[in-house]
Design an enzyme around this catalytic site. Structure first.
Site, PDB file in Angstrom:
ATOM      1  N   LEU A  15      18.087 -10.813 -10.563  1.00 22.15           N
ATOM      2  CA  LEU A  15      18.535 -11.335 -11.881  1.00 22.15           C
ATOM      3  C   LEU A  15      19.011 -13.058 -11.657  1.00 22.15           C
ATOM      4  CD1 LEU A  15      19.405 -10.991 -14.909  1.00 22.15           C
ATOM      5  CD2 LEU A  15      21.573 -10.192 -14.163  1.00 22.15           C
ATOM      6  N   SER A 135      28.394  -5.248 -16.738  1.00 22.42           N
ATOM      7  CA  SER A 135      27.481  -4.261 -16.637  1.00 22.42           C
ATOM      8  C   SER A 135      27.985  -3.334 -17.757  1.00 22.42           C
ATOM      9  CB  SER A 135      27.611  -3.455 -15.175  1.00 22.42           C
ATOM     10  OG  SER A 135      26.885  -2.591 -15.453  1.00 22.42           O
ATOM     11  N   TYR A 148      31.631   0.455  -7.933  1.00 18.57           N
ATOM     12  CA  TYR A 148      30.814  -0.513  -8.603  1.00 18.57           C
ATOM     13  C   TYR A 148      31.469  -0.368  -9.972  1.00 18.57           C
ATOM     14  CZ  TYR A 148      27.090  -2.921 -10.934  1.00 18.57           C
ATOM     15  OH  TYR A 148      25.923  -3.736 -11.570  1.00 18.57           O
ATOM     16  N   LYS A 152      33.306  -3.827 -11.834  1.00 23.63           N
ATOM     17  CA  LYS A 152      32.764  -4.334 -12.867  1.00 23.63           C
ATOM     18  C   LYS A 152      33.508  -4.502 -14.124  1.00 23.63           C
ATOM     19  CE  LYS A 152      28.705  -6.011 -11.546  1.00 23.63           C
ATOM     20  NZ  LYS A 152      28.549  -7.386 -11.558  1.00 23.63           N
TER      21      LYS A 152
END
Length: 285
Positions: A15, A135, A148, A152
């Protein structure tokens, strides 16, 4: 974005590299930051002759501040900073490796804080825009992804706080949300059968993997418009609206399937490594 100077962290691949290339194609001069010199050089070359790259570790405030100074000296200004650097690991918290778990928080959350701190003086000077990649994991947490999801959720809260702090200076702060997207990190996670099947069991449309280019195009459009919230998939605003209901839905589903996936993960060796090529690069750092 013509005439702007755009800085992207985690720009060696995936990305980040695509956002840098997209910004360059819209007339921006881009600075690519990351940990993999060969990949950074190739990504910068794809962005055109005005692009430059720097090897930079977002977990080092001192090194990142020095890099910010070099970027500003080279380009003369900084208009947009994209805090994209991120890694992931998977597995149940009980069996997680503290080192890799902590590394995810360090890179994803503290790395974004370090990025903002390093570039805010230049952004205040240009009345620029700080764009934080978050996210779907910030909107709703999932089992076997605690590090994770925590990171986020953290960067989302950080960006909201930062927006309020710098609004009076003319600096804008945006948050980019995207669901599972076809990147090295997601493909790396899918190499673990238990993680792959757990992800596939999530309620639709959160169980799909989405193509990278349309996702990047949506994020770039939001960056160009300096929006406070940008969504990589069209359905994510609905998830934002329903986020109060999502933990209960995820838990209801996990109660049925989590025992099986935990046993499968353990039977497969309980892999606690950072996933994907980006995770490997961060682990070497």
């Amino acid at each position: 974005m013509a005439g702007r100077v755009v800085v992207v962290t985690g720009a060696a691949r995936g990305l980040g590299a695509l956002l840098a290339k997209g910004a360059a194609s819209r007339g921006a001069r881009v600075a690519l930051l990351g940990l993999e010199p060969a990949e950074l050089a190739a990504a910068a070359k794809a962005c055109g002759p005005a692009a430059r790259w720097w090897e930079a570790d977002v977990t080092s405030p001192e090194a990142l501040a020095a890099t910010a100074g070099e970027v500003l000296a080279h380009f003369g200004r900084v208009d947009t900073v994209v805090a994209n650097a991120g890694i992931a690991t998977g597995g149940p918290v009980q069996y997680s490796d503290p080192r890799t778990f902590d590394k995810v928080i360090e890179v994803n959350l503290l790395g974004s804080v370090n990025t903002a701190r390093a570039f805010l003086p230049a952004l205040r000077e240009s009345q620029g825009y700080f764009f934080q990649i978050a996210s779907l994991a910030a909107l709703t947490a999932a089992p076997m992804m605690a590090a994770y999801c925590a990171s986020k959720s953290g960067v989302e809260a950080f960006a909201h706080s930062l927006r309020a702090e710098v609004a009076h200076t003319g600096v804008g702060v945006g948050i980019g949300y995207l669901s599972w997207t076809d990147t090295d990190m997601v493909r790396g996670a899918d190499e673990n059968p238990a993680l792959r099947r757990m992800r596939a069991s999530l309620p639709f449309p959160g169980n799909r993997t989405y193509p990278l280019r349309p996702t990047a195009a949506r994020l770039l459009a939001g960056m160009a418009a300096r929006r406070p919230h940008v969504y990589g998939q069209a359905w994510l605003p609905a998830a934002q609206a329903a986020r109060a209901l999502m933990p209960a839905a995820i838990t209801w589903n996990a109660r049925k399937v989590m025992g099986r996936y935990e046993a499968e993960w353990l039977a497969g060796g309980g892999d606690t490594r950072l996933v994907g090529a980006g995770g490997a690069a961060a682990g070497r750092g």
